[in-house]
Every structure is written in C-alpha cells, then in structure tokens.
Design a protein around this motif. Structure first.
Motif, PDB file in Angstrom:
ATOM      1  N   LYS A  54       0.810  -1.219   0.000  1.00 18.25           N
ATOM      2  CA  LYS A  54       0.000   0.000   0.000  1.00 18.25           C
ATOM      3  C   LYS A  54       0.847   1.274   0.000  1.00 18.25           C
ATOM      4  O   LYS A  54       0.314   2.379  -0.154  1.00 18.25           O
ATOM      5  CB  LYS A  54      -0.913   0.004   1.236  1.00 18.25           C
ATOM      6  N   ARG A  65      -8.443  -3.521  -1.255  1.00 17.08           N
ATOM      7  CA  ARG A  65      -8.154  -4.695  -2.079  1.00 17.08           C
ATOM      8  C   ARG A  65      -6.733  -5.206  -1.921  1.00 17.08           C
ATOM      9  O   ARG A  65      -6.444  -6.343  -2.289  1.00 17.08           O
ATOM     10  CB  ARG A  65      -8.415  -4.358  -3.549  1.00 17.08           C
ATOM     11  N   LEU A  66      -5.849  -4.370  -1.393  1.00 20.12           N
ATOM     12  CA  LEU A  66      -4.442  -4.753  -1.318  1.00 20.12           C
ATOM     13  C   LEU A  66      -4.129  -5.408   0.023  1.00 20.12           C
ATOM     14  O   LEU A  66      -4.667  -5.011   1.064  1.00 20.12           O
ATOM     15  CB  LEU A  66      -3.555  -3.517  -1.506  1.00 20.12           C
ATOM     16  N   PRO A  67      -3.240  -6.396   0.028  1.00 21.20           N
ATOM     17  CA  PRO A  67      -2.871  -7.068   1.287  1.00 21.20           C
ATOM     18  C   PRO A  67      -1.964  -6.185   2.131  1.00 21.20           C
ATOM     19  O   PRO A  67      -1.436  -5.167   1.673  1.00 21.20           O
ATOM     20  CB  PRO A  67      -2.125  -8.307   0.798  1.00 21.20           C
ATOM     21  N   ASP A  68      -1.773  -6.588   3.377  1.00 22.04           N
ATOM     22  CA  ASP A  68      -0.879  -5.858   4.275  1.00 22.04           C
ATOM     23  C   ASP A  68       0.558  -6.349   4.191  1.00 22.04           C
ATOM     24  O   ASP A  68       1.463  -5.702   4.723  1.00 22.04           O
ATOM     25  CB  ASP A  68      -1.359  -5.979   5.724  1.00 22.04           C
ATOM     26  N   THR A  69       0.766  -7.483   3.547  1.00 18.69           N
ATOM     27  CA  THR A  69       2.123  -8.012   3.408  1.00 18.69           C
ATOM     28  C   THR A  69       2.344  -8.461   1.966  1.00 18.69           C
ATOM     29  O   THR A  69       1.384  -8.748   1.236  1.00 18.69           O
ATOM     30  CB  THR A  69       2.366  -9.212   4.343  1.00 18.69           C
ATOM     31  N   SER A 111       3.110 -11.036  -0.747  1.00 20.24           N
ATOM     32  CA  SER A 111       2.951 -12.499  -0.802  1.00 20.24           C
ATOM     33  C   SER A 111       4.186 -13.148  -1.399  1.00 20.24           C
ATOM     34  O   SER A 111       4.941 -12.539  -2.135  1.00 20.24           O
ATOM     35  CB  SER A 111       1.723 -12.845  -1.637  1.00 20.24           C
TER      36      SER A 111
END
Length: 516
Positions: A182, A510-514, A516
């Motif tokens: 993010k 929609r975006l992950p926190d980590t 992948s």
C-alpha cells in the motif's frame, strides 16, 4: 504606524529573516526557478573518435552478446520487430537499434499541476531533482532512523519550497511504517498534495505503475495524461545486460501512456562491469540503448531519458563509492554519447558516500555536480538529501544541497552583460580611492549581483562564536526547520483531493498488508 507589507517584506529579506521576516514572507508566492538553460559550453573529455569507438563497441555487444529481456510479452514484441531472439536473450541488429533510438524526441515538456512549474527536458536545458529511495533519514535532531510518512511529507514540502529544485521526486525516503503493498499510494499522494511541481512514478510492479497513472489522471485529467508527460519514472537495467520483468512491466505501462522513463543501468563499476571506466561506459551504453529502443516498440515517438547510474566500488571492500574522479569522467563520456544520439539524458548530482553532511560530502558532491553541469546533463537526479550511498536522506543535507543548487543554477546560467555599461559608469562615478557601496548601480544590483547563501557562514570568528559556533550541519538542520515552519500547502482542488482519497481507500481495501 505599520510599514506597508512590501516594505516590510523587503526590509526583512535584507536582514536575513527572523520570525517577523518569515511571517511577512509566508504570504508571498513561493519562488521557483524556471528550467535552467545552460549558457556555458559543454566539456568533452575524449575526442569524437573515442566516442565513436565506444558507440561501435556498444552496438557490437548488443549484436554479439545480446541483452536479456525476462518477460514473455517483451520477447514477443522483439520477435515481431525482427530481433534475433533465443529464449530470453535478445540480439539486436545495429540498424534496427538505431532506427528505434532515433524516434525519441530530443526535448519534451514535463508538465506540473501548476503550469508555471512545468519544465523542459533535453537540449540545453537542465532540471534538478531530489533524491529517491532512502530507507533511513538523518533527522532534525541528527539521529539516523527509519523514514516515516511524516518525513516523506516534510521532504516533499522542502522540495516545493526550494526554488532551484524543479521536481518533488517521489520516494525521497521510504515511509517504512506503511505496508509495502500500500506504500506507493501514500508516496504519490504526498508528492501530489504537498507540492505542485512535477513528480516521479512508482516502478516496483505493474499494478503500482497503473495506480500512479490513475492518480495522475485524477489530478491532470485522464485525457491529458494519455499524451502529455506529467511524471518521470526510473527503470534500472540489472548490469550486466539484464532487463527484468518488474522493470519491463513498469516500462510498458508508462511508455503506453507517453510518460518518459529514465532507462538507466545500475552499474557498480568493477563488480557488475569490468574494472575499467571506459569498459563500463561501453557496457552501460549498450544496456541503456536496448531499453530506449524497447520503449519505441511500445509507443514510437514517446519521450524517454537515456540514463546511467555508475559508481565505482571500493576494491578493498566492495562498497559503492560516491563522488570519485572516475564517476565524473564516466559522466562526461555518457554526455558525449547522449549528444551523439540526440537523447535527453539523466545523471546524478549530489550523490555521496559520506554518512554525514560533512567535508567529505561536500567534496564528493562538488566532484559530481561539476561533471553533471559541464557534461550537459538534462535531468540531474539525487540533487538534494543524498547520504550514505543513498541509504539515508538527511534534513541538513537536503537544505544545504538546495542552497548550493541556487549557486549551480547561477554558475551554469553564464555571465550576463546586461548591466556592464552601468558598471563601467559606476567606475567613472567613484574614481580612485572611493567605494561603490552607495552608488546607484550597487543599490540597483546588490541583491542579485552575487550568490548570497544563508547557511554558509562568512562572518568573523568572534561573531560566529557569539552566535553559537554552529557548524555547517547544524546550520542546515536549522534552515530545514525554518523552511518547514514557513510552509503553506499549494492546495489541490477540493474535488481532486477527494478523488485521490477515494481511490486510495478503494485500493487499500483490495491490497494485502504483506507482500505475498
């Protein structure tokens, strides 16, 4: 009785400011220098025959050794263009290569959200751009720590307020507290919110590049950004001779939008190139030309910037070095090659290895900026803040670099003769054994006649000691504090500001926190 505002502003400017002076100046428009048009000759370190030899060897590298393009779409594009492709290795015929390179315009306008801050890139024009990518900052208390979003906001504010900086860059320092997936949204938002100068794009993934273009579309209008440059993005070839998928993805996004890319090999000379300055230049030139040519397969005629990041490594430790003579020499040769190809080109300015804003930093910075100016560089990046081979952005270094850029701007602008006749008249007016302090010519010209830095100290020892015996680093931090205290935001249109916030909120959902 209160003095008129204009008189107060003039008086406080003459005595160097102070709290009342800064308060009076806050309402004045932020000064911003136009594009620097160099009025001094370029310096060519090697003869034309040597430039031609390097050029021919670079073409031979691409024909015989080839360059890796590690992306399926890029490989398909090269095949369709007629290149010799074997898996991910692309060998490019010199006629095809130079035909593509010739499509790049020699100059272009880089548009700012405030049209008065737009600049020209290429030709005899130069622009100064702050650093990019530091995970650490050296803060206002002289502590080295991870960067934060607050620091990034501050550096964008300082870039906005520095008259000789022509861009706000983007990732001046990394906001480390924000999740990597993010982070780009907040970086670009900060650059667009806190400054109205041109900025730089994100290249760490295709999606992040597309998010950058979406944010630019909100600010400038989607129709405008389809064809008009509003940002510059950096793509690095992994020396030796590899353009990887991440860089190629970003390259495709920006080139299709007609946004200029810096095609800049990241070369640690002696490690990722041969231990030869001229050998390194031949390799880096080949890598850069391959990248430039690929952009023209994506969108013929799109504006691009030929680039290089070339530092030598300490052959005892392998650590990258900053302002070495070889780095300056290679810059001169890259400038000669850029002129041969009629390409706008990028180099680095105040990029140093020193950990502090000290004498070493000053020596290194001067070595490189002198070469950048005299080699005719158009996009002089890393011109404010850089410390510790780019690992750290320093507040003091940023402020002192910005002041020095005013001097370099004046140096490269050449010597004007517009007041020469009046100066000769002043000599006749004063005659022998007089002084010029009260002449009309001096009164008319004293503010602009000479470079007048405020951070550098030219006072007597006694006065310097009485004022706290501050060294240059401490005065730089003080200057940065004062600039931030004086900052006033160049407001975005309310609808634009809300549009950016909405896009960021939707993308963050929609975006992950980590990663992948």
């Amino acid at each position: 009785m209160n003095a008129p505002a204009a008189e107060l502003t003039e008086a406080t400017h003459r005595r160097g400011g102070g709290r009342l002076g800064r308060k009076a100046l806050r309402s004045a428009p932020i000064a911003s220098f136009p594009t620097l048009v160099r009025k001094i000759p370029v310096y060519q370190m090697v003869p034309d025959e040597a430039v031609e030899l390097i050029h021919q060897e670079s073409l031979a590298i691409l024909e015989e050794v080839g360059c890796e393009f590690r992306d399926d779409e890029a490989i398909a594009i090269w095949k369709a263009a007629g290149a010799d492709v074997s898996e991910t290795r692309v060998r490019i015929d010199r006629a095809l290569l130079m035909e593509l390179v010739s499509k790049v315009p020699s100059e272009f306008t880089l548009n700012a959200r405030n049209p008065e801050r737009s600049v020209r890139v290429g030709g005899d024009n130069s622009v100064f751009v702050p650093m990019y990518g530091a995970p650490y900052v050296r803060d206002l208390d002289n502590n080295r720590r991870y960067g934060t979003l607050a620091d990034l906001n501050n550096f964008h504010k300082l870039a906005y307020m520095a008259p000789a900086l022509h861009s706000s860059s983007s990732i001046i320092c990394e906001p480390m507290e924000i999740a990597v997936p993010k982070r780009h949204l907040h970086i670009i938002h900060s650059a667009l919110k806190h400054s109205d100068k041109p900025f730089m794009g994100i290249v760490t993934s295709k999606d992040r590049a597309e998010d950058t273009m979406a944010m630019a579309g909100i600010v400038f209008g989607e129709e405008f950004v389809r064809d008009n440059p509003v940002l510059v993005a950096i793509t690095n070839c992994n020396s030796p001779l590899v353009w990887d998928a991440t860089m190629l993805d970003a390259m495709k996004v920006y080139a299709r939008h007609n946004q200029p890319l810096i095609l800049a090999p990241f070369a640690l000379c002696g490690a990722s190139t041969s231990a030869s300055a001229l050998g390194a230049v031949a390799q880096v030139n080949a890598e850069a030309l391959a990248g430039v040519a690929f952009t023209q397969l994506i969108r013929p005629g799109s504006p691009q910037v030929y680039g290089q990041f070339m530092v030598t490594v300490d052959m005892k430790t392998g650590a990258p070095m900053g302002g070495t003579p070889e780095a300056a020499q290679m810059m001169y040769v890259m400038g000669a090659l850029a002129r041969k190809y009629r390409l706008p080109w990028r180099t680095s300015g105040f990029h140093v290895g020193s950990k502090l804003n000290d004498a070493q930093a000053g020596y290194e910075a001067n070595m490189l900026m002198h070469a950048a100016i005299l080699s005719g560089a158009n996009y002089i990046w890393h011109s404010a803040g850089w410390l510790e081979a780019g690992l750290t952005c320093g507040y003091s270094k940023f402020a002192t670099d910005c002041e020095q850029l005013v001097g370099w701007y004046k140096y490269a602008g050449g010597l004007p003769f517009d007041d020469f006749k009046d100066a000769m008249a002043a000599i006749r007016e004063v005659g022998p054994q007089g002084h010029f302090l009260g002449t009309q010519h001096t009164l008319d010209h004293f503010e602009k006649a000479f470079f007048m830095p405020s951070i550098m100290d030219f006072n007597s020892y006694e006065q310097w000691n009485a004022e706290g015996a501050k060294d240059h680093d401490a005065r730089g931090r003080e200057k940065a504090r004062n600039m931030l205290a004086d900052y006033e935001e160049p407001k975005l249109d309310e609808g634009v500001a809300e549009g950016l916030k909405d896009l960021i909120a939707r993308r963050e959902e929609r975006l992950p926190d980590t990663v992948s």
